[in-house]
Design an enzyme around this catalytic site. Structure first.
Site, PDB file in Angstrom:
ATOM      1  N   ASP A 148      -0.067  -9.366  13.629  1.00 61.29           N
ATOM      2  CA  ASP A 148      -0.274  -8.359  12.583  1.00 61.29           C
ATOM      3  C   ASP A 148      -1.495  -7.512  12.929  1.00 61.29           C
ATOM      4  OD1 ASP A 148      -0.609  -6.919  10.230  1.00 61.29           O
ATOM      5  OD2 ASP A 148      -0.153  -8.637   8.938  1.00 61.29           O
ATOM      6  N   SER A 171       1.290  -7.792   1.475  1.00 66.07           N
ATOM      7  CA  SER A 171       0.226  -6.905   1.929  1.00 66.07           C
ATOM      8  C   SER A 171      -0.719  -6.592   0.767  1.00 66.07           C
ATOM      9  CB  SER A 171       0.829  -5.650   2.549  1.00 66.07           C
ATOM     10  OG  SER A 171      -0.162  -4.872   3.180  1.00 66.07           O
ATOM     11  N   GLN A 172      -0.845  -5.329   0.348  1.00 66.39           N
ATOM     12  CA  GLN A 172      -1.684  -5.034  -0.806  1.00 66.39           C
ATOM     13  C   GLN A 172      -1.259  -5.858  -2.013  1.00 66.39           C
ATOM     14  OE1 GLN A 172      -3.094  -0.926  -2.611  1.00 66.39           O
ATOM     15  NE2 GLN A 172      -1.030  -1.367  -3.292  1.00 66.39           N
ATOM     16  N   TYR A 205       0.817  -1.207   0.000  1.00 64.40           N
ATOM     17  CA  TYR A 205       0.000   0.000   0.000  1.00 64.40           C
ATOM     18  C   TYR A 205       0.856   1.263   0.000  1.00 64.40           C
ATOM     19  CZ  TYR A 205      -4.243   2.698   1.115  1.00 64.40           C
ATOM     20  OH  TYR A 205      -5.312   3.553   1.085  1.00 64.40           O
ATOM     21  N   HIS A 217       3.210  -6.902  10.873  1.00 60.79           N
ATOM     22  CA  HIS A 217       2.932  -6.877   9.443  1.00 60.79           C
ATOM     23  C   HIS A 217       4.175  -7.064   8.579  1.00 60.79           C
ATOM     24  CE1 HIS A 217       0.285  -6.328   6.106  1.00 60.79           C
ATOM     25  NE2 HIS A 217       0.890  -5.239   5.669  1.00 60.79           N
TER      26      HIS A 217
END
Length: 333
Positions: A275, A189-190, A95, A304
């Protein structure tokens, strides 16, 4: 940092009944048919990254709406390549990160793969720089990206992002030095959520590497994540109290846990049990419902950042075994 989500034994059983829109297939078929009317229009210009083991090109191609998407294509230096076309990895970004600088993301090329590092449109001014704009406007939104166009799936920001990501797979599969039958998609992640979505939407994806994936199980994520980016949705719904059902109806078209049910490629996930950005239950929602062969690496004491270099080592061994790629030999000291 304490464990704040479900215990691991419950996470392994957690599979929420996330509703798929009745017209999910029709929506994505129409979306991809629309972008297919635009030629890929690939441009590939060699650049000097300063590295001697990797050859890099500045790549652009036509994404959603025909607008330009940028990336870096890294290939192992010719002196280091074996015979035959290369296995390949398309790498999507976390992100508000972009493709970075030309020398920045070269792990897979250094391991003998063709590697396409793809920008996320409109992002790339956070932890890593990007060069791709998003020329499409939207109605009022919470700062960030999650609520842009969220009142209608046709206008939602991630419709364009996922479309760009599918086109990136086409770009790499068509490259003359790439084995189009051995293309993996990867991201953290993203990027992991995008990779899961692409595995369901793009043809010819051979493997999926999804680390601590974002964009999964939106209904739970907005209720248990302690901060951004999911909190963007919380703040938006706090202001627009009358739009809750409409927002979640849009998000259901883009939930990687929903789309992943349609995937068939082998996948390696990772999850971190501390996370707070992508809660582990949301990762397991995607993992437990994923449609293809799968495995998951659990990091009990990580946030994370997940497995980082440890997970890269796992991924490299797993992908080489899956694709029949030989590893590098050690050097005698």
């Amino acid at each position: 940092m304490p464990h704040t989500d479900l215990p691991l034994e419950e996470l392994r059983r957690y599979e929420p009944q996330l509703p798929a829109p009745a017209d999910l297939s029709e929506f994505w078929d129409a979306t991809l048919a629309e972008v297919a009317e635009w030629p890929l229009d690939v441009s590939c210009t060699p650049v000097d990254s300063g590295l001697v083991t990797v050859e890099t090109s500045d790549v652009s191609f036509a994404g959603a709406g025909g607008s330009e998407v940028r990336g870096w294509l890294h290939l192992p230096a010719r002196a280091l390549r074996g015979d035959g076309p290369l296995p390949a990895v398309v790498q999507y970004q976390g992100y508000n990160g972009g493709r970075g600088l030309a020398h920045e993301h070269v792990f897979w090329a250094s391991a003998g793969f063709a590697q396409l590092v793809v920008d996320t449109r409109g992002q790339g001014s956070g932890w890593s720089v990007g060069d791709t704009g998003d020329p499409v406007g939207a109605a009022a939104a919470q700062p960030g990206f999650l609520t842009r166009g969220v009142l209608a799936p046709e206008e939602y920001y991630y419709r364009r992002v996922y479309t760009d990501a599918v086109r990136a797979v086409e770009v790499l599969r068509q490259h003359p030095e790439v084995d189009g039958d051995r293309v993996a998609v990867a991201g953290i992640s993203q990027g992991g959520g995008i990779a899961l979505a692409v595995s369901a939407l793009a043809g010819g994806v051979r493997a999926v590497l999804a680390d601590v994936p974002f964009l999964c199980d939106f209904p739970r994520a907005v209720r248990v994540a302690s901060g951004d980016p999911y909190a963007e949705l919380v703040r938006y719904l706090k202001a627009h109290r009358d739009r809750v059902d409409r927002v979640f109806a849009t998000l259901s078209y883009f939930d990687a846990a929903v789309l992943g049910r349609r995937s068939s490629a082998p996948a390696l996930f990772s999850v971190a049990l501390m996370d707070e950005i992508c809660p582990p239950s949301t990762v397991f929602a995607a993992y437990n419902s994923y449609g293809g062969p799968k495995d998951i690496t659990v990091y009990p004491f990580n946030d994370h950042e997940g497995g980082e270099a440890h997970q890269q080592r796992e991924q490299l061994a797993w992908l080489r075994d899956l694709l029949g790629v030989h590893g590098g030999a050690g050097v005698r000291c």
